[in-house]
Design an enzyme around this catalytic site. Structure first.
Site, short mmCIF file in Angstrom:
data_model
loop_
_atom_site.label_atom_id
_atom_site.label_comp_id
_atom_site.label_asym_id
_atom_site.label_seq_id
_atom_site.Cartn_x
_atom_site.Cartn_y
_atom_site.Cartn_z
CD GLN A 1 -3.98 2.06 2.54
OE1 GLN A 1 -3.32 3.09 2.56
NE2 GLN A 1 -3.83 1.10 3.42
NE ARG B 1 1.36 15.79 8.63
CZ ARG B 1 1.51 17.08 8.36
NH1 ARG B 1 1.53 17.50 7.11
NH2 ARG B 1 1.63 17.96 9.33
CB ILE B 2 -3.49 12.54 3.07
CG1 ILE B 2 -4.93 12.41 3.60
CG2 ILE B 2 -3.25 11.59 1.90
CD1 ILE B 2 -5.26 11.08 4.27
CG LEU B 3 1.77 10.11 5.78
CD1 LEU B 3 2.19 8.77 6.35
CD2 LEU B 3 2.70 11.22 6.28
CB THR C 1 0.17 5.52 -1.80
OG1 THR C 1 0.45 6.52 -0.84
CG2 THR C 1 1.37 5.34 -2.71
CB THR D 1 -0.91 0.01 1.24
OG1 THR D 1 -0.12 -0.38 2.37
CG2 THR D 1 -2.04 -0.98 1.07
CD GLU E 1 -8.11 -2.02 9.60
OE1 GLU E 1 -6.99 -2.24 10.01
OE2 GLU E 1 -9.00 -2.88 9.63
N GLY F 1 -4.48 7.14 9.58
CA GLY F 1 -4.46 5.83 8.92
C GLY F 1 -5.75 5.61 8.15
#
Lengths: 326, 773
Positions: B667, B657-659, B663, B480, B734, B731
């Site tokens: 996901q 935060r979206i890194l 990607t 991912t 899920e 994260g």
């Protein structure tokens, strides 16, 4: 998978001779079905005779009909412009089968011999009369959602899995079969398959050493105006829950001839002459389609989880007929 | 409080960087766990039981042993003994095994396809064939297939999810509140067994490099957890066991813990004195690494006449194994999503002849959200209120379950932006009323949420004077993007270009990272990477202030800052120097930093991490920490044939935060497709008499193909959460699938006017529901 020997034949005679020396021999062409069966230990062959060098090729479209060499690949036939134009139901059935990768590999002759996807047949841990005669049929009161409502017996209700065969039986297809002595015979595809009865392990008329060399489809107006509709659990790469191959010859608002066959519901590719007969002489209306389609499932014997197929089969026929008229 | 990462001008964090390991993967150079060609490598293949219950009476291995290339045929009669097995309660706890039974430890058969022998041979083909020749005589008994079986006995497990979660919870007076509610909805939601089916099956290559030194190449979501399980079972100290997972072809939870095939391979390698490689077959994947259990949920929702929830009562029945009390904790999300003054949940389990089920992507949240989000849709329909409006009326401005404030919550923005992107305003309020030819068209939506679980992990950063860095953590990249996002975080933290940073993971020789599961990996590992880089700067600042030739000589360390690799005085930024100059002058070739990153409640309050109960641990901080989102779905239902196709999809997520924008989008798409699969087609079918699966392969078990999926729109709401970890990352692994099945089912309801609650929604169920014509 057991250990096996492998040999390549250069002619049908050579292939038959090689196979005759070993009663557990099998012919292999595309191998997409056979290798799976061997990997799952459903079939165990001590010798594989490779037919791919044989000259059983050619897609010949003549005024009288279509002749397809048994070693032609499904993708080549499905995409052939003559087939697309004159026998759309065959092209559509082929292109609705499996995946592009499998269609590139699988042969036409091999497709006719593919075996059922019944989960009990595909797992050697289960009893299965088709795999081990006399062992029983857990499908009768087990997981039978995808299994046959027509042509079954107490011994077996496994569905015939092919799409292509549904289109071919609808169009009165004949097979050319060459025996070990080099003699050819012609067999109507609808006679080729055997109902399970008490011997579900005997699936067709092939004798040891027999090789299917060609597939012959007679030309007809209902072949040119034909259609294949496949209903399945996902949009692609799934076996049919129900499918219908239909062809109509309509002149002056009246159906002159009709061809209807079902997939996913029979233990063999299931032609429904009663439906065809009911359509002839009628106007191609939804109402008439529906009345005729009801005749397709008169003899249906559904089990706990496949009752829906009785209704779905009729609706699939109606929709296929509507689409062929569209 | 630890320092918080802040965006660097021109930095890489958040950018849609392509995968740094992409080239290695597409050129076949990336080595997955089954691709290490060790000298003297042998191949293991497991033979399994055809029956689901009974006893082994005898085993004849002579035919198998005689076969060409066979080195050993191992059964419970001759397998080397272990220091500990999970077969008793203490052993299970110590080994961390997900199942309280290890095959090949006795003659009893508990489930279909239970391993009964392991054949080791010189080639995979020889081992595969020989495995079919192991002759086992069984005395079969009649198995119990599931909790519906007339012989199955339902019981109250008190704790679920293998003892990690409370079975019973109660707030307020839900029964009385329900009884007096103006609107009372009661409905049952069911789904079958689901299997994870990652593209890469489970695999183990075990290599005893010395009698007391073991290296295992393993397909796992966590090398440390595998190492710890192996240590307990073999009785060896952890440091003598090395576990390596460089690349993983998906996991979805089934590789979250160590399953029997791993230790069996280790034992086999010991027995034959050579490395052994074992890869599970696809059919074995259905019976070797757990599954999502078949279950039935009864959801009762009481509401006032204006649609305000008064009571939520959730009960669940499901199948578990002969040994373990595993049930996904569905009730947590039911309690969380809305402002309900009362709530109650309970669980009932029945033992059957199946292996133990396990976590599968959003365990609990996925099925729980199906129940509550369909019920909310029913409530909206009952009152003739828009589904978004009914959710806003019941919007939880704090966590009603714990009484805590949210650390951050962008759900309202997700609803609004999702509705805008989707074109929700065009939705006909009336169900079953939108047509396109022979298709019924429906629009549905659902809320999504997933907790920020408690977690922590360590990372190491080594910066070289010549301006490159190696950063390490024993984390996993499930495919991912862990390699990529950690490289981005390290590059920004060290002020280096991407190509100067190498991130390494997947090895127990590296600093310890948590399992990649429960959506904790991105936040935990990125925080530890960031803090390890800060540690590098602290060490260099200390070196600078004692270096007479440095412009920072004699400065106080706390007065020095670092930006883009330049150390300078905060008060006088002109005074400073790049790290390279400092290091070269001091002959410091490289310098290493190390730090622990905390994630979730433990970040806010270190004491929180000490709680034993998983839920209580998560809730022990000062805030309730969750990501939130909304999914929007359009379906086209064939009114005659019952087939459903998803024709439009929008997901809007607020997850801190979206890194990496690319990607992360991938996901969310992957998770939504996972959920669409569960809604429309996925199902593992267990024969009711044999308790054995009838469709254990990818021809019989349908996952979506490209043709099933439309172009999907994904957006993230910008969210800054200072309470959850140093990176502010929640994260997204899920939440991507939470609520997805409900969004699909709600769209089907809107299309057809029929509420279908038994997943998957296959054409037969849709057609037989009686569609409008």
């Amino acid at each position: 998978m057991n250990n096996f020997s492998y040999t390549q034949a250069a002619s049908t005679k050579e292939a038959a001779t090689a196979a005759q020396g070993d009663k557990n021999a099998a012919f292999i062409s595309g191998g997409t079905s056979l290798i799976d069966l061997m990997k799952s230990n459903i079939e165990q062959h001590s010798l594989l005779v490779d037919l791919n060098k044989l000259s059983l090729l050619g897609i010949e479209n003549a005024a009288t009909g279509l002749r397809i060499g048994a070693l032609e690949r499904m993708s080549d036939v499905g995409e052939n412009p003559q087939v697309v134009q004159n026998y759309p139901v065959i092209s559509q059935a082929l292109l609705a089968s499996a995946s592009p990768q499998l269609r590139n590999m699988a042969s036409m002759g091999g497709n006719l011999l593919q075996r059922t996807r019944c989960g009990y047949f595909r797992d050697t841990a289960f009893p299965c009369n088709k795999r081990v005669p006399g062992s029983g049929c857990p499908a009768q009161d087990g997981d039978n959602r995808t299994l046959a409502i027509l042509g079954g017996s107490e011994s077996c209700i496994a569905t015939h899995a092919s799409d292509l065969c549904v289109a071919l039986v609808a169009l009165d297809t004949k097979l050319t079969i060459e025996n070990a002595k080099g003699q050819s015979r012609s067999v109507l595809l609808s006679d080729f398959y055997k109902l399970p009865g008490k011997t579900p392990h005997l699936e067709n008329q092939l004798q040891p050493g027999d090789i299917i060399t060609a597939i012959n489809v007679p030309a007809a107006a209902h072949a040119r105006k034909s259609h294949y509709l496949k209903v399945r659990d996902r949009a692609s790469y799934a076996y049919a829950l129900v499918s219908a191959a239909v062809g109509l010859d309509v002149q002056g608002g009246t159906i002159r001839s009709a061809r209807v066959a079902l997939g996913g519901v029979g233990t063999v590719p299931w032609r429904v002459p009663a439906v065809e007969k009911a359509l002839v002489g009628k106007a191609p209306t939804e109402e008439n389609f529906r009345a005729a389609a009801a005749l397709a499932v008169r003899d249906a014997a559904p089990k706990e989880h496949n009752k829906f197929k009785v209704e779905l089969a009729q609706r699939t026929i109606v929709r296929a007929l509507l689409e062929v008229m569209a | 409080m630890e320092p918080q990462f802040s965006d660097q001008p021109g930095g890489f964090v958040g950018k849609p960087l392509v995968r740094v390991e992409g080239r290695e993967k597409v050129t076949g150079k990336a080595k997955y766990s089954a691709e290490f060609a060790l000298p003297g490598l042998t191949y293991g293949v497991i033979a399994t039981s055809p029956i689901a219950k009974g006893k082994i009476q005898s085993i004849d291995t002579t035919a198998a042993a005689r076969e060409l290339g066979v080195i050993a045929v191992l059964t419970h009669q001759n397998l080397p003994k272990l220091a500990k097995t999970p077969n008793d309660a203490a052993g299970k706890k110590d080994t961390g095994a997900p199942m309280g039974f290890l095959p090949l430890t006795g003659d009893e058969i508990f489930y279909a396809a239970q391993p009964v022998a392991l054949v080791v041979a010189d080639t995979l083909e020889h081992a595969t064939h020989a495995a079919t020749l192991v002759k086992v005589n069984y005395a079969p008994q009649k198995p119990i297939a599931d909790f519906h079986d007339p012989k199955a006995e339902l019981f109250d497990p008190e704790k679920v999810q293998d003892g990690k979660q409370k079975g019973h919870t109660k707030r307020g007076e839900p029964q009385a509140a329900f009884a007096s509610s103006a609107i009372q909805l009661t409905a049952t939601y069911t789904h079958p067994v689901y299997n994870h089916n990652p593209m890469e099956p489970g695999s183990t290559t075990a290599h005893w490099e010395a009698p007391d030194r073991l290296t295992v190449y393993e397909s796992t979501q966590g090398v440390t957890r595998t190492q710890s399980s192996l240590a307990a079972m073999t009785g060896m100290p952890r440091e003598q066991i090395r576990v390596i997972t460089k690349y993983l072809g998906g996991g979805f939870g089934c590789k979250g813990a160590m399953w029997p095939h791993t230790i069996l391979t280790v034992q086999a390698a010991k027995a034959v004195g050579r490395p052994v490689k074992l890869m599970l077959t696809r059919p074995q994947m259905f019976t070797s690494m757990g599954h999502r259990e078949d279950q039935s949920q009864v959801m009762k929702l009481g509401a006032s006449a204006d649609g305000k929830i008064t009571s939520l009562i959730h009960t669940k029945q499901s199948t578990t194994s002969p040994w373990d009390n595993y049930a996904e904790p569905n009730s947590k999300i039911v309690d969380l999503l809305y402002a309900s003054p009362s709530f109650e949940s309970s669980y009932e389990l029945a033992r059957a002849n199946v292996m133990t089920s396990t976590f599968m992507r959003a365990p609990g949240e996925a099925p729980g959200s199906f129940a509550i989000e369909c019920s909310m849709d029913d409530l909206a329909a009952r009152l003739g209120v828009d589904p978004i409006e009914i959710r806003l009326r019941n919007y939880a401005d704090h966590d009603y379950g714990t009484g805590q404030q949210w650390s951050s919550k962008s759900l309202k923005q997700c609803y609004a932006r999702g509705a805008e992107l989707f074109g929700w305003s065009k939705r006909n309020p009336k169900a079953g009323a939108t047509r396109d030819g022979r298709y019924l068209v429906g629009m549905g939506m659902a809320s999504a949420s997933y907790p920020v679980h408690n977690s922590q992990g360590t990372a190491r950063a080594r910066l070289y004077a010549d301006g490159h860095a190696v950063v390490q953590a024993g984390a996993t990249d499930l495919g991912t993007g862990t390699y990529t996002v950690m490289t981005q975080v390290a590059a920004d933290s060290l002020g280096l270009p991407i190509e100067k940073v190498r991130f390494e993971l997947g090895d127990t020789q590296l600093p310890t990272a948590p399992n990649s599961g429960g959506s904790v990996a991105a936040g935990t590992v990125s925080s530890s990477v960031y803090l390890a880089c800060q540690d590098v700067w602290q060490k260099l600042i200390k070196a600078a202030v004692i270096d007479k030739k440095s412009p920072l000589y004699r400065a106080k360390p706390e007065d020095v800052a670092v930006e883009k690799g330049r150390l300078f005085l905060k008060k006088d930024p002109k005074k400073g120097e790049p790290f390279g100059e400092l290091m070269k002058r001091g002959e410091i070739t490289d310098i290493e930093g190390m730090a622990q990153g905390k994630y979730g409640s433990g970040y806010e309050d270190a004491a929180a991490a000490k709680n034993a109960d998983a839920t209580e641990k998560d809730q022990a901080g000062h805030h309730s920490m969750h990501s939130f989102g909304a999914h929007f779905c359009e379906v086209r239902v064939d009114m005659d044939l019952g087939t459903i196709r998803v024709s439009k999809w929008v997901s809007v997520i607020g997850a801190g935060r979206i890194l990496n924008a690319q990607t992360a989008r991938s996901q969310i798409i992957g998770g939504a497709i996972f959920g669409i699969g569960s809604a429309l087609m996925e199902e593992t079918i267990r024969d009711p008499h044999y308790s054995r699966y009838t469709n254990a392969d990818l021809a019989g078990y349908h996952v979506p193909v490209n043709a099933d999926i439309p172009n999907m729109t994904v957006e993230f709401v910008e969210e800054h959460d200072p309470y959850i970890n140093a990176m502010g990352v929640k994260g997204i692994g899920e939440i991507a699938m939470v609520g997805v099945a409900a969004a699909v089912a709600n769209a089907v309801f809107h299309a057809t006017g029929k509420r279908l609650r038994d997943l998957p929604l296959t054409p037969d169920k849709v057609m037989m529901a009686g569609l409008p014509s």
